[in-house]
Scaffold this motif. Structure first.
Motif, PDB file in Angstrom:
ATOM      1  N   ARG A 284       0.825  -1.210   0.000  1.00 49.87           N
ATOM      2  CA  ARG A 284       0.000   0.000   0.000  1.00 49.87           C
ATOM      3  C   ARG A 284       0.862   1.264   0.000  1.00 49.87           C
ATOM      4  O   ARG A 284       0.420   2.313  -0.474  1.00 49.87           O
ATOM      5  CB  ARG A 284      -0.909   0.014   1.234  1.00 49.87           C
ATOM      6  CG  ARG A 284      -2.189  -0.807   1.113  1.00 49.87           C
ATOM      7  CD  ARG A 284      -2.983  -0.708   2.392  1.00 49.87           C
ATOM      8  NE  ARG A 284      -4.237  -1.409   2.348  1.00 49.87           N
ATOM      9  CZ  ARG A 284      -5.407  -0.864   1.955  1.00 49.87           C
ATOM     10  NH1 ARG A 284      -5.439   0.395   1.574  1.00 49.87           N
ATOM     11  NH2 ARG A 284      -6.510  -1.586   1.964  1.00 49.87           N
TER      12      ARG A 284
ATOM     13  N   ARG B  20     -13.224  -7.284  -0.481  1.00 53.50           N
ATOM     14  CA  ARG B  20     -14.288  -6.877   0.442  1.00 53.50           C
ATOM     15  C   ARG B  20     -14.246  -5.371   0.690  1.00 53.50           C
ATOM     16  O   ARG B  20     -15.287  -4.723   0.814  1.00 53.50           O
ATOM     17  CB  ARG B  20     -14.167  -7.646   1.761  1.00 53.50           C
ATOM     18  CG  ARG B  20     -14.547  -9.118   1.658  1.00 53.50           C
ATOM     19  CD  ARG B  20     -14.705  -9.761   3.032  1.00 53.50           C
ATOM     20  NE  ARG B  20     -13.443  -9.808   3.760  1.00 53.50           N
ATOM     21  CZ  ARG B  20     -12.575 -10.810   3.657  1.00 53.50           C
ATOM     22  NH1 ARG B  20     -12.825 -11.834   2.841  1.00 53.50           N
ATOM     23  NH2 ARG B  20     -11.466 -10.806   4.370  1.00 53.50           N
ATOM     24  N   GLN B  21     -13.036  -4.822   0.763  1.00 60.62           N
ATOM     25  CA  GLN B  21     -12.916  -3.375   0.957  1.00 60.62           C
ATOM     26  C   GLN B  21     -13.451  -2.612  -0.244  1.00 60.62           C
ATOM     27  O   GLN B  21     -14.071  -1.559  -0.092  1.00 60.62           O
ATOM     28  CB  GLN B  21     -11.453  -3.005   1.214  1.00 60.62           C
ATOM     29  CG  GLN B  21     -10.914  -3.527   2.540  1.00 60.62           C
ATOM     30  CD  GLN B  21      -9.489  -3.080   2.798  1.00 60.62           C
ATOM     31  OE1 GLN B  21      -9.137  -1.930   2.550  1.00 60.62           O
ATOM     32  NE2 GLN B  21      -8.654  -3.988   3.290  1.00 60.62           N
ATOM     33  N   VAL B  22     -13.229  -3.151  -1.436  1.00 59.19           N
ATOM     34  CA  VAL B  22     -13.772  -2.527  -2.643  1.00 59.19           C
ATOM     35  C   VAL B  22     -15.303  -2.587  -2.613  1.00 59.19           C
ATOM     36  O   VAL B  22     -15.985  -1.590  -2.902  1.00 59.19           O
ATOM     37  CB  VAL B  22     -13.226  -3.215  -3.910  1.00 59.19           C
ATOM     38  CG1 VAL B  22     -13.953  -2.702  -5.158  1.00 59.19           C
ATOM     39  CG2 VAL B  22     -11.727  -2.976  -4.041  1.00 59.19           C
ATOM     40  N   ASP B  23     -15.851  -3.735  -2.229  1.00 54.74           N
ATOM     41  CA  ASP B  23     -17.300  -3.905  -2.170  1.00 54.74           C
ATOM     42  C   ASP B  23     -17.940  -2.928  -1.192  1.00 54.74           C
ATOM     43  O   ASP B  23     -19.078  -2.467  -1.405  1.00 54.74           O
ATOM     44  CB  ASP B  23     -17.650  -5.338  -1.774  1.00 54.74           C
ATOM     45  CG  ASP B  23     -17.295  -6.354  -2.856  1.00 54.74           C
ATOM     46  OD1 ASP B  23     -17.109  -5.930  -4.019  1.00 54.74           O
ATOM     47  OD2 ASP B  23     -17.179  -7.551  -2.527  1.00 54.74           O
ATOM     48  N   LYS B  24     -17.217  -2.607  -0.119  1.00 59.12           N
ATOM     49  CA  LYS B  24     -17.745  -1.698   0.904  1.00 59.12           C
ATOM     50  C   LYS B  24     -17.443  -0.231   0.601  1.00 59.12           C
ATOM     51  O   LYS B  24     -17.803   0.655   1.378  1.00 59.12           O
ATOM     52  CB  LYS B  24     -17.163  -2.066   2.271  1.00 59.12           C
ATOM     53  CG  LYS B  24     -17.613  -3.432   2.781  1.00 59.12           C
ATOM     54  CD  LYS B  24     -16.948  -3.779   4.109  1.00 59.12           C
ATOM     55  CE  LYS B  24     -17.393  -5.153   4.605  1.00 59.12           C
ATOM     56  NZ  LYS B  24     -16.727  -5.521   5.887  1.00 59.12           N
ATOM     57  N   GLY B  25     -16.768   0.003  -0.521  1.00 55.87           N
ATOM     58  CA  GLY B  25     -16.463   1.372  -0.910  1.00 55.87           C
ATOM     59  C   GLY B  25     -15.295   1.991  -0.180  1.00 55.87           C
ATOM     60  O   GLY B  25     -15.100   3.211  -0.234  1.00 55.87           O
ATOM     61  N   ARG B  26     -14.494   1.183   0.481  1.00 57.47           N
ATOM     62  CA  ARG B  26     -13.352   1.688   1.235  1.00 57.47           C
ATOM     63  C   ARG B  26     -12.080   1.753   0.408  1.00 57.47           C
ATOM     64  O   ARG B  26     -11.072   2.325   0.842  1.00 57.47           O
ATOM     65  CB  ARG B  26     -13.108   0.803   2.467  1.00 57.47           C
ATOM     66  CG  ARG B  26     -14.266   0.785   3.456  1.00 57.47           C
ATOM     67  CD  ARG B  26     -14.007  -0.220   4.565  1.00 57.47           C
ATOM     68  NE  ARG B  26     -15.121  -0.284   5.510  1.00 57.47           N
ATOM     69  CZ  ARG B  26     -15.240  -1.197   6.463  1.00 57.47           C
ATOM     70  NH1 ARG B  26     -14.291  -2.120   6.608  1.00 57.47           N
ATOM     71  NH2 ARG B  26     -16.279  -1.188   7.269  1.00 57.47           N
ATOM     72  N   LEU B  27     -12.112   1.148  -0.770  1.00 56.50           N
ATOM     73  CA  LEU B  27     -10.927   1.070  -1.613  1.00 56.50           C
ATOM     74  C   LEU B  27     -11.360   1.072  -3.065  1.00 56.50           C
ATOM     75  O   LEU B  27     -12.341   0.411  -3.437  1.00 56.50           O
ATOM     76  CB  LEU B  27     -10.143  -0.215  -1.293  1.00 56.50           C
ATOM     77  CG  LEU B  27      -8.816  -0.443  -2.016  1.00 56.50           C
ATOM     78  CD1 LEU B  27      -7.766   0.558  -1.542  1.00 56.50           C
ATOM     79  CD2 LEU B  27      -8.327  -1.873  -1.789  1.00 56.50           C
ATOM     80  N   ASP B  28     -10.665   1.831  -3.897  1.00 56.96           N
ATOM     81  CA  ASP B  28     -10.949   1.828  -5.329  1.00 56.96           C
ATOM     82  C   ASP B  28     -10.429   0.545  -5.965  1.00 56.96           C
ATOM     83  O   ASP B  28      -9.372   0.024  -5.575  1.00 56.96           O
ATOM     84  CB  ASP B  28     -10.277   3.028  -6.007  1.00 56.96           C
ATOM     85  CG  ASP B  28     -10.909   4.349  -5.614  1.00 56.96           C
ATOM     86  OD1 ASP B  28     -12.087   4.337  -5.206  1.00 56.96           O
ATOM     87  OD2 ASP B  28     -10.214   5.379  -5.700  1.00 56.96           O
TER      88      ASP B  28
ATOM     89  N   ARG C 175      -6.733  -1.329  -5.630  1.00 59.67           N
ATOM     90  CA  ARG C 175      -6.596  -2.752  -5.285  1.00 59.67           C
ATOM     91  C   ARG C 175      -5.706  -3.464  -6.292  1.00 59.67           C
ATOM     92  O   ARG C 175      -4.787  -4.210  -5.924  1.00 59.67           O
ATOM     93  CB  ARG C 175      -7.966  -3.421  -5.252  1.00 59.67           C
ATOM     94  CG  ARG C 175      -7.901  -4.953  -5.088  1.00 59.67           C
ATOM     95  CD  ARG C 175      -9.162  -5.616  -5.567  1.00 59.67           C
ATOM     96  NE  ARG C 175      -9.422  -5.328  -6.976  1.00 59.67           N
ATOM     97  CZ  ARG C 175     -10.593  -5.523  -7.578  1.00 59.67           C
ATOM     98  NH1 ARG C 175     -11.627  -5.983  -6.891  1.00 59.67           N
ATOM     99  NH2 ARG C 175     -10.738  -5.234  -8.865  1.00 59.67           N
TER     100      ARG C 175
ATOM    101  N   MET D 106      -4.202  -2.381  10.299  1.00 57.47           N
ATOM    102  CA  MET D 106      -5.092  -1.547  11.107  1.00 57.47           C
ATOM    103  C   MET D 106      -4.376  -0.855  12.263  1.00 57.47           C
ATOM    104  O   MET D 106      -4.696   0.286  12.600  1.00 57.47           O
ATOM    105  CB  MET D 106      -6.242  -2.395  11.658  1.00 57.47           C
ATOM    106  CG  MET D 106      -7.171  -2.949  10.604  1.00 57.47           C
ATOM    107  SD  MET D 106      -8.463  -3.977  11.335  1.00 57.47           S
ATOM    108  CE  MET D 106      -9.275  -2.795  12.406  1.00 57.47           C
TER     109      MET D 106
END
Length: 292
Positions: A34, A62-70, A74, A157
């Motif tokens: 990252r 999963r982060q993409v699905d939740k809108g937390r990552l483009d 990714r 995290m």
């Protein structure tokens, strides 16, 4: 190796080697990738390394699905990661960070091998939570380029990184390690090379004393956990945390603290030792102070 030959800026770290494909190793891969750097993940087997990257890919999805990552980011993160089972593939890394089992003999053997393989000037680092970094430094020909870079689990995290300065380390190696941690979005603190560093030296006597308090019949496990959450605003109580960390890991850390300082407060509580012998290690075995 002279101090001036050690990498002097995190900007010069373009390729990071990560050794170990467990939960912590996989987290370190994500953190380093990252930050925009190429990452080589080395595990004892190629299958192990690829499995770790596969789990990372699922987590990023999963982060993409939740809108937390483009999705583009990714894809860029994953494109920076390669896998190997061969230490020789780490030869051109600017920083190598190991996260293998907390066994000093195993880590010493690893650092001897890395010293012979990894290019001059590169920094060799350990993610140990309590072992003496100087002992790893002294099995290499570059003790000035060996430091501790202790991330906390889960690495993506948790904000804190302890950068450990053994007495052999060059200022350049320590400052570069701090810069690297900060470039990964972490809060870096410099610590002298003493068992437990900051966090574990304060945390584990507290956890140990919670077990001793329960052994003495002062209060139940649930009562102690509730009290420390509600009274100190801790996110979880000591028994929940022991089960999360692992009782075997906890005993190892306490024993390392006791070996160095010889303070009775660091001697592992009897119950902790008995539970480890019984294989009741916490969440990872489904049974510790609670059943999972």
């Amino acid at each position: 190796m002279s101090e001036t030959s050690v990498i002097t800026s995190a900007a010069d770290i373009t390729c990071v080697g990560i050794i170990g494909s467990g939960i912590m190793g996989a987290g370190l891969v994500e953190v380093a990738a990252r930050s925009g750097r190429s990452v080589v993940l080395r595990s004892r087997t190629l299958e192990g390394a690829e499995a770790a990257v596969s789990k990372l890919e699922s987590g990023l999805a999963r982060q993409v699905d939740k809108g937390r990552l483009d999705a583009d980011e990714r894809d860029a993160i994953l494109a920076r990661i390669s896998t190997t089972a061969d230490l020789a593939d780490l030869a051109d890394c600017d920083l190598v960070l190991e996260s293998v089992v907390e066994d000093l003999a195993i880590k010493k053997d690893l650092f001897r091998d890395l010293d012979a393989i990894v290019k001059p000037g590169a920094i060799l680092a350990t993610n140990t939570s309590t072992l003496p970094v100087v002992e790893l430094a002294m099995v290499t020909s570059r003790p000035d380029a060996v430091v501790g870079i202790h991330f906390f689990n889960p690495a993506p995290m948790m904000k804190l990184v302890e950068v450990i300065r053994p007495i052999t380390a060059a200022d350049a190696a320590v400052s570069t390690a701090i810069q690297f941690a900060e470039a990964c979005g972490k809060d870096a603190v410099e610590v002298v090379d003493r068992a437990g560093f900051i966090v574990n030296a304060l945390l584990f006597p507290y956890l140990n004393n919670a077990v001793k308090m329960w052994e003495q019949g002062t209060a139940s496990i649930d009562a102690i956990d509730v009290a420390m959450q509600g009274g100190c605003n801790f996110p979880m109580g000591p028994f929940a945390l022991l089960d999360l960390v692992g009782l075997d890991t906890s005993v190892s850390i306490l024993e390392a603290l006791y070996d160095e300082f010889r303070e009775p407060n660091f001697a592992p509580a009897t119950t902790l030792k008995r539970m480890v012998v019984a294989g009741h290690l916490g969440r990872k075995t489904g049974r510790g102070f609670r059943t999972y």
